[in-house]
Design an enzyme around this catalytic site. Structure first.
Site, mmCIF file in Angstrom:
data_model
loop_
_atom_site.group_PDB
_atom_site.id
_atom_site.type_symbol
_atom_site.label_atom_id
_atom_site.label_comp_id
_atom_site.label_asym_id
_atom_site.label_seq_id
_atom_site.Cartn_x
_atom_site.Cartn_y
_atom_site.Cartn_z
ATOM 1 N N CYS A 168 78.604 34.042 -8.002
ATOM 2 C CA CYS A 168 78.418 33.788 -9.074
ATOM 3 C C CYS A 168 77.232 33.610 -9.430
ATOM 4 C CB CYS A 168 78.267 32.706 -8.202
ATOM 5 S SG CYS A 168 78.283 30.331 -9.157
ATOM 6 N N ASP A 216 89.639 30.090 -9.641
ATOM 7 C CA ASP A 216 88.253 29.662 -9.908
ATOM 8 C C ASP A 216 88.503 30.046 -11.479
ATOM 9 O OD1 ASP A 216 86.410 30.135 -10.739
ATOM 10 O OD2 ASP A 216 85.727 32.041 -9.722
ATOM 11 N N HIS A 260 86.542 29.527 -6.291
ATOM 12 C CA HIS A 260 84.970 30.083 -7.091
ATOM 13 C C HIS A 260 84.175 30.210 -5.426
ATOM 14 C CE1 HIS A 260 81.353 31.280 -9.130
ATOM 15 N NE2 HIS A 260 81.045 29.948 -8.565
#
Length: 296
Positions: free
Chosen positions: A186, A234, A265
């Site tokens: 991330c 995502d 994600h």
């Protein structure tokens, strides 16, 4: 109507969590949206326990595993927050120089999942170092909500400089073979892309998991091979990929990209229901093999 279970949680709940986790909505709005699902048979307990992390689930390698040694080490960061700290994990019986890997957390500090990732790397024969961006504020506070708020209040450019300093610190480890890899998740995936771009010769390999690219003007410097890991569902991160790929191709940067079918994600993070075990294990196997090939 009986409560539905975690495996049946609808995709919009994961999307709302992603939006919440990345500042797109506040906690009150997030919980209000989750509340709309109770009308179709979900309990708030099931929903929140599935979406919010349970770090007891994330320990794959014990902190007292006899094959590794874990310590906390500080490093100088004159262009960042003056001093940083990270979690250093080394194989206990080092024989000769080893490749080193910087492990970069999400947007909430050095939580137990990221520490476990560092231990997994040490078990695989790497020297691993996982800095905590929240060290200037006292370190990861023990919960993600507070950690996310703390990291949001830090100056982003100084955080970037802290990770740059951490990369140089661990690359110079006495047992380093001089080849540095970076893996991040991330926000950490973004930092991997940033480190690959900010100094051409810093990284020997980078593995960004669902991370956005560095600023366009920095990408001209990228030389290190990249292994890009993306989840099919995502949408927020994936929409940045075509432009990034176009630049990588133009610059002749060696890269691989894998888009994991049906994955959200955060699919590698085994502390929440976003965890996708088959895809996470495949992505991790590819990560280890990539580092073994590029950092030897």
């Amino acid at each position: 109507m009986s409560d539905r279970n975690q495996s049946e949680i609808p995709q919009e709940a994961f999307d709302w969590y992603d939006d919440y986790a990345h500042g797109g909505m506040d906690r009150r709005t997030f919980l209000k949206k989750l509340g709309t699902l109770t009308a179709v048979g979900y309990s708030m307990t099931v929903l929140t326990s599935a979406l919010l992390p349970n770090y007891a689930l994330a320990e794959q390698v014990s902190f007292n595993d006899p094959e590794i040694l874990a310590t906390y080490e500080t490093f100088d960061s004159p262009l960042g927050h003056d001093e940083g700290q990270g979690y250093l994990v080394v194989p206990k019986n080092i024989s000769g120089p080893l490749p080193v890997v910087l492990v970069i957390h999400e947007n909430r500090g050095l939580n137990p999942y990221i520490k476990d990732v560092a231990r997994r790397l040490a078990k695989a024969g790497f020297i691993a170092f996982a800095p905590d961006a929240l060290f200037p504020l006292g370190g990861y506070p023990g919960n993600d909500d507070e950690g996310r708020a703390m990291q949001k209040n830090l100056e982003r450019s100084k955080i970037e400089q802290d990770f740059l300093a951490a990369a140089k610190f661990i690359k110079a480890h006495p047992n380093s073979n001089g080849h540095l890899g970076a893996v991040g998740f991330c926000f950490g995936g973004y930092i991997v892309n940033y480190l690959a771009a900010v100094e051409s010769n810093l990284l020997s390999a980078g593995v960004p998991f669902y991370g956005t690219p560095a600023a366009a003007e920095l990408r001209e410097n990228i030389k290190a091979p990249l292994l890009v890991q993306l989840g099919e569902l995502d949408e927020r991160v994936n929409k940045t990929w075509p432009n990034y790929e176009k630049d990588l191709k133009r610059l002749h940067v060696p890269y691989e990209v894998h888009v994991y079918k049906g994955a959200n994600h955060g699919f590698h993070n085994d502390s929440t229901a976003r965890y996708d075990k088959p895809n996470a294990e495949l992505a991790w196997q590819r990560t280890i093999e990539f580092f073994q090939n590029k950092l030897s």
